[in-house]
Design a protein around this motif. Structure first.
Motif, PDB file in Angstrom:
ATOM      1  N   UNK A  93      -6.185  -2.204  -3.559  1.00 28.01           N
ATOM      2  CA  UNK A  93      -5.574  -1.477  -2.457  1.00 28.01           C
ATOM      3  C   UNK A  93      -4.846  -2.479  -1.565  1.00 28.01           C
ATOM      4  N   UNK A  94      -3.562  -2.236  -1.323  1.00 25.93           N
ATOM      5  CA  UNK A  94      -2.769  -3.117  -0.474  1.00 25.93           C
ATOM      6  C   UNK A  94      -2.256  -2.309   0.708  1.00 25.93           C
ATOM      7  N   UNK A  95      -2.608  -2.724   1.898  1.00 25.57           N
ATOM      8  CA  UNK A  95      -2.169  -2.068   3.123  1.00 25.57           C
ATOM      9  C   UNK A  95      -1.033  -2.891   3.720  1.00 25.57           C
ATOM     10  N   UNK A  96       0.167  -2.288   3.784  1.00 25.92           N
ATOM     11  CA  UNK A  96       1.333  -2.980   4.323  1.00 25.92           C
ATOM     12  C   UNK A  96       1.642  -2.411   5.699  1.00 25.92           C
ATOM     13  N   UNK A  97       1.585  -3.251   6.703  1.00 23.31           N
ATOM     14  CA  UNK A  97       1.679  -2.815   8.097  1.00 23.31           C
ATOM     15  C   UNK A  97       2.982  -3.336   8.708  1.00 23.31           C
ATOM     16  N   UNK A  98       3.970  -2.426   8.873  1.00 22.40           N
ATOM     17  CA  UNK A  98       5.251  -2.876   9.436  1.00 22.40           C
ATOM     18  C   UNK A  98       5.270  -2.806  10.964  1.00 22.40           C
ATOM     19  N   UNK A  99       4.109  -2.506  11.536  1.00 23.36           N
ATOM     20  CA  UNK A  99       3.938  -2.624  12.986  1.00 23.36           C
ATOM     21  C   UNK A  99       2.644  -3.372  13.216  1.00 23.36           C
ATOM     22  N   UNK A 100       2.559  -4.605  12.714  1.00 22.13           N
ATOM     23  CA  UNK A 100       1.275  -5.309  12.652  1.00 22.13           C
ATOM     24  C   UNK A 100       0.638  -5.523  14.024  1.00 22.13           C
ATOM     25  N   UNK A 101      -0.673  -5.285  14.053  1.00 24.42           N
ATOM     26  CA  UNK A 101      -1.448  -5.530  15.270  1.00 24.42           C
ATOM     27  C   UNK A 101      -2.854  -5.949  14.863  1.00 24.42           C
ATOM     28  N   UNK A 102      -3.531  -6.605  15.769  1.00 22.62           N
ATOM     29  CA  UNK A 102      -4.850  -7.164  15.456  1.00 22.62           C
ATOM     30  C   UNK A 102      -5.873  -6.083  15.129  1.00 22.62           C
ATOM     31  N   UNK A 144     -13.122  -3.239   6.301  1.00 19.29           N
ATOM     32  CA  UNK A 144     -13.223  -2.333   5.162  1.00 19.29           C
ATOM     33  C   UNK A 144     -13.199  -3.121   3.854  1.00 19.29           C
ATOM     34  N   UNK A 145     -12.348  -4.135   3.783  1.00 18.97           N
ATOM     35  CA  UNK A 145     -12.246  -4.956   2.574  1.00 18.97           C
ATOM     36  C   UNK A 145     -13.564  -5.657   2.268  1.00 18.97           C
ATOM     37  N   UNK A 146     -14.231  -6.141   3.291  1.00 18.20           N
ATOM     38  CA  UNK A 146     -15.519  -6.814   3.080  1.00 18.20           C
ATOM     39  C   UNK A 146     -16.562  -5.857   2.527  1.00 18.20           C
ATOM     40  N   UNK A 147     -16.590  -4.628   3.056  1.00 19.09           N
ATOM     41  CA  UNK A 147     -17.546  -3.639   2.545  1.00 19.09           C
ATOM     42  C   UNK A 147     -17.250  -3.302   1.086  1.00 19.09           C
ATOM     43  N   UNK A 148     -15.966  -3.150   0.749  1.00 18.49           N
ATOM     44  CA  UNK A 148     -15.608  -2.803  -0.625  1.00 18.49           C
ATOM     45  C   UNK A 148     -15.917  -3.943  -1.592  1.00 18.49           C
ATOM     46  N   UNK A 185      -6.389  -5.648   0.401  1.00 20.10           N
ATOM     47  CA  UNK A 185      -5.629  -6.683   1.094  1.00 20.10           C
ATOM     48  C   UNK A 185      -4.779  -6.087   2.217  1.00 20.10           C
ATOM     49  N   UNK A 186      -4.604  -6.880   3.264  1.00 22.09           N
ATOM     50  CA  UNK A 186      -3.773  -6.495   4.403  1.00 22.09           C
ATOM     51  C   UNK A 186      -2.555  -7.407   4.438  1.00 22.09           C
ATOM     52  N   UNK A 187      -1.356  -6.794   4.486  1.00 22.37           N
ATOM     53  CA  UNK A 187      -0.115  -7.571   4.531  1.00 22.37           C
ATOM     54  C   UNK A 187       0.686  -7.171   5.768  1.00 22.37           C
ATOM     55  N   UNK A 188       0.856  -8.070   6.725  1.00 24.94           N
ATOM     56  CA  UNK A 188       1.731  -7.765   7.862  1.00 24.94           C
ATOM     57  C   UNK A 188       3.190  -7.890   7.432  1.00 24.94           C
ATOM     58  N   UNK A 238       4.530  -3.828  -3.304  1.00 23.65           N
ATOM     59  CA  UNK A 238       4.603  -3.943  -4.775  1.00 23.65           C
ATOM     60  C   UNK A 238       4.874  -5.380  -5.216  1.00 23.65           C
ATOM     61  N   UNK A 239       5.590  -6.134  -4.383  1.00 21.71           N
ATOM     62  CA  UNK A 239       5.847  -7.529  -4.752  1.00 21.71           C
ATOM     63  C   UNK A 239       4.583  -8.370  -4.715  1.00 21.71           C
ATOM     64  N   UNK A 240       3.645  -7.979  -3.867  1.00 21.18           N
ATOM     65  CA  UNK A 240       2.379  -8.709  -3.785  1.00 21.18           C
ATOM     66  C   UNK A 240       1.363  -8.220  -4.813  1.00 21.18           C
ATOM     67  N   UNK A 241       1.624  -7.070  -5.422  1.00 21.01           N
ATOM     68  CA  UNK A 241       0.656  -6.464  -6.344  1.00 21.01           C
ATOM     69  C   UNK A 241       0.505  -7.277  -7.622  1.00 21.01           C
ATOM     70  N   UNK A 242      -0.685  -7.186  -8.217  1.00 18.31           N
ATOM     71  CA  UNK A 242      -0.986  -7.960  -9.429  1.00 18.31           C
ATOM     72  C   UNK A 242      -0.924  -7.127 -10.706  1.00 18.31           C
ATOM     73  N   UNK A 243      -0.700  -5.817 -10.560  1.00 23.88           N
ATOM     74  CA  UNK A 243      -0.753  -4.935 -11.723  1.00 23.88           C
ATOM     75  C   UNK A 243       0.615  -4.386 -12.083  1.00 23.88           C
ATOM     76  N   UNK A 244       0.720  -3.837 -13.278  1.00 23.97           N
ATOM     77  CA  UNK A 244       2.018  -3.380 -13.795  1.00 23.97           C
ATOM     78  C   UNK A 244       2.363  -1.961 -13.376  1.00 23.97           C
ATOM     79  N   UNK A 245       1.392  -1.208 -12.873  1.00 21.83           N
ATOM     80  CA  UNK A 245       1.643   0.137 -12.372  1.00 21.83           C
ATOM     81  C   UNK A 245       1.389   0.152 -10.871  1.00 21.83           C
TER      82      UNK A 245
END
Length: 310
Positions: free
Chosen positions: A21-30, A39-43, A52-55, A70-77
């Protein structure tokens, strides 16, 4: 809303090691970053799942954010959804199965729950359920995204960036299908009073999409120029010009035409929506302004993207 979406994504009936799961935040905040990291630690400790969190700071809007993902993703789909959706537990499996049949991309089913008497904004937002291809629920092979350079980041609002990707793929012969077994629920998020006025800014991106894909736009989207809007704008302009020229009878007639057309537009928006005084007042106020804002942004888009688009 993001927490609800992430919880649904983590509950997919797919082995946790087969997706990330990749969360892309175009309004990044703490606050968002910290929530995603918790959430990532629990999972990671519970199911061994990667979150992963990407600002995203280089651009604004879903096009740029999804490109970062998608550029940061490791899978083909690649599966796309929004932070205010609730994916069904079978969502990813259904999308994978659809692409396994030989498709290059697939659009899933979007369910928009509405109350019995929705607002005009809610009714308009429910149109997402009828979208042919929407990135609130879409699956695309990474190779196609790479070949096309991803989404066009000139689409800085959540409007038509998904149709642009779909049309670009179709023009290159891609097999884009429906995957109605892949379901997300998309509740309508709360909106401020008069929100329909700011939404008119999206009209400029119609011109961009038309410039890039004129044939597909006419075939799959074009309903013709918004004649009602042009009539409303034209009648009020006529009234103003006639008044300045001292033609009071013509000015009064044109003003009456504007009033009738605007009232009819307001009535049409209220036909299947809520009838309380607050909503009626909102419809009256915004119905008087929407035609002017919509035409302004359509023409501005035509000038900006250098295309004849009325």
């Amino acid at each position: 809303m993001l927490g609800t979406c992430l919880t649904a994504l983590a509950a997919q009936d797919l082995d946790a090691t087969r997706y990330e799961i990749i969360v892309c935040d175009d309004g990044p905040d703490d606050a968002t970053r910290e929530a995603v990291e918790r959430f990532a630690q629990r999972c990671a400790s519970g199911r061994g799942m990667t979150v992963r969190y990407i600002p995203v700071t280089a651009t604004q809007g879903p096009a740029g954010a999804r490109n970062a993902g998608w550029r940061a993703a490791r899978y083909s789909l690649i599966a796309f959804t929004d932070d205010d959706t609730i994916p069904d537990p079978h969502w990813l499996t259904a999308g994978i199965d659809a692409l396994a049949m030989g498709a290059d991309a697939a659009s899933g089913m979007i369910m928009v729950p509405l109350q019995d008497a929705p607002t005009d904004y809610e009714l308009d937002a429910s149109g997402l359920a009828r979208a042919e291809f929407a990135t609130a629920n879409a699956f695309v092979r990474r190779a196609w995204l790479a070949a096309l350079g991803g989404f066009d980041e000139r689409f800085t609002s959540a409007w038509r960036e998904d149709s642009d990707l779909q049309f670009a793929m179709l023009q290159l012969g891609a097999n884009v299908i429906r995957a109605d077994q892949a379901v997300v629920v998309h509740p309508v998020r709360p909106a401020r009073w008069g929100v329909s006025l700011s939404q008119q800014k999206k009209s400029q991106f119609e011109a961009l999409l038309y410039r890039k894909h004129p044939a597909l736009y006419r075939q799959r989207i074009d309903a013709g120029p918004p004649l009602r809007y042009y009539a409303i704008v034209g009648s009020l302009l006529c009234a103003a010009i006639a008044a300045l020229a001292g033609q009071q009878r013509l000015a009064s007639l044109a003003l009456a035409v504007w009033g009738v057309l605007t009232a009819a537009f307001c009535a049409a928006r209220l036909h299947h929506t809520r009838r309380d005084l607050t909503h009626i007042a909102e419809m009256g106020w915004t119905s008087a302004l929407i035609p002017f804002l919509s035409i302004y942004w359509r023409l501005r888009g035509a000038l900006r993207y250098k295309v004849f688009f009325l």
